[in-house]
Design a protein around this motif. Structure first.
Motif, mmCIF file in Angstrom:
data_model
loop_
_atom_site.group_PDB
_atom_site.id
_atom_site.type_symbol
_atom_site.label_atom_id
_atom_site.label_comp_id
_atom_site.label_asym_id
_atom_site.label_seq_id
_atom_site.Cartn_x
_atom_site.Cartn_y
_atom_site.Cartn_z
ATOM 1 N N MET A 47 -25.888 92.203 80.811
ATOM 2 C CA MET A 47 -25.591 93.561 79.338
ATOM 3 C C MET A 47 -25.333 93.011 78.668
ATOM 4 O O MET A 47 -24.496 91.721 77.611
ATOM 5 N N ALA A 48 -26.327 93.505 77.383
ATOM 6 C CA ALA A 48 -26.068 93.908 75.901
ATOM 7 C C ALA A 48 -25.525 93.863 75.802
ATOM 8 O O ALA A 48 -24.583 94.376 76.218
ATOM 9 N N LYS A 49 -24.933 93.319 74.223
ATOM 10 C CA LYS A 49 -23.205 93.491 73.566
ATOM 11 C C LYS A 49 -24.305 94.841 72.704
ATOM 12 O O LYS A 49 -25.609 94.855 72.462
ATOM 13 N N ARG A 94 -27.898 95.119 70.546
ATOM 14 C CA ARG A 94 -28.578 94.406 70.822
ATOM 15 C C ARG A 94 -29.135 94.372 71.412
ATOM 16 O O ARG A 94 -29.040 95.406 72.570
ATOM 17 N N ILE A 95 -30.229 94.256 71.739
ATOM 18 C CA ILE A 95 -31.711 94.258 73.097
ATOM 19 C C ILE A 95 -31.295 93.288 74.211
ATOM 20 O O ILE A 95 -30.841 92.423 74.126
ATOM 21 N N GLU A 96 -31.438 94.258 75.207
ATOM 22 C CA GLU A 96 -31.404 92.922 76.255
ATOM 23 C C GLU A 96 -32.400 92.135 76.057
ATOM 24 O O GLU A 96 -33.208 91.650 75.756
ATOM 25 N N ARG A 97 -31.945 90.771 76.846
ATOM 26 C CA ARG A 97 -32.291 89.210 77.211
ATOM 27 C C ARG A 97 -33.655 89.759 77.441
ATOM 28 O O ARG A 97 -34.319 89.972 78.165
ATOM 29 N N CYS A 98 -34.953 88.516 77.025
ATOM 30 C CA CYS A 98 -36.427 88.535 77.026
ATOM 31 C C CYS A 98 -37.092 89.523 76.402
ATOM 32 O O CYS A 98 -38.223 89.767 76.476
ATOM 33 N N MET A 99 -36.077 91.105 76.310
ATOM 34 C CA MET A 99 -37.163 92.033 75.621
ATOM 35 C C MET A 99 -37.335 91.990 74.683
ATOM 36 O O MET A 99 -38.564 93.546 74.254
ATOM 37 N N GLU A 119 -42.152 93.132 73.889
ATOM 38 C CA GLU A 119 -42.144 94.230 73.001
ATOM 39 C C GLU A 119 -42.670 93.593 71.399
ATOM 40 O O GLU A 119 -44.328 94.358 71.433
#
Length: 93
Positions: free
Chosen positions: A1-3, A6-11, A15
Motif C-alpha cells: 500500500m502506498a503512503k 504517493r502513487i503505487e510502486r511502478c505506477m 504513467e
C-alpha cells in the motif's frame, strides 16, 4: 500500500509510458524537460516525481539514439608531424 500522497510502486513508469508519444513529440519540438513535466502534471497525466520523470526520459532517449559499439575509431597518422589523431566513431569531435 502506498503512503498517503504517493502513487503505487511502478505506477510512475506506467504513467510515463502512457504519455511517451507526447513526451517525445515535445522533446523533439525543443521543450525543456521541466516544461514537458509541468504541462503533463498540470493536465493530470503524470503524478510521478520530477526526478523520476527525468530518469525515465534519459533511459528512453538513450534507447532511441543510434549507437555502434562495435565500430572502432578512425586513426589518422600525420607522418611529417609524427602525430596520431583519433576521430570518434560516433562522429562527435
Amino acid at each position: 500500500m502506498a503512503k498517503p500522497g504517493r502513487i503505487e510502486r511502478c505506477m510512475g513508469r506506467v504513467e510515463f509510458r502512457a504519455a511517451e508519444e507526447e513526451i517525445l513529440h515535445m522533446h523533439r519540438m525543443g521543450y525543456a524537460n521541466k516544461h514537458i513535466y509541468a504541462k503533463l502534471a498540470e493536465e493530470g497525466k503524470l503524478s510521478l516525481a520530477y526526478s523520476t520523470f527525468n530518469g525515465h526520459l534519459r533511459k528512453l532517449l538513450q534507447a532511441k539514439s543510434p549507437t555502434h559499439p562495435d565500430k572502432k575509431p578512425t586513426l589518422i597518422v600525420d607522418k611529417e608531424a609524427s602525430m596520431v589523431f583519433t576521430i570518434p566513431s560516433n562522429g562527435n569531435i
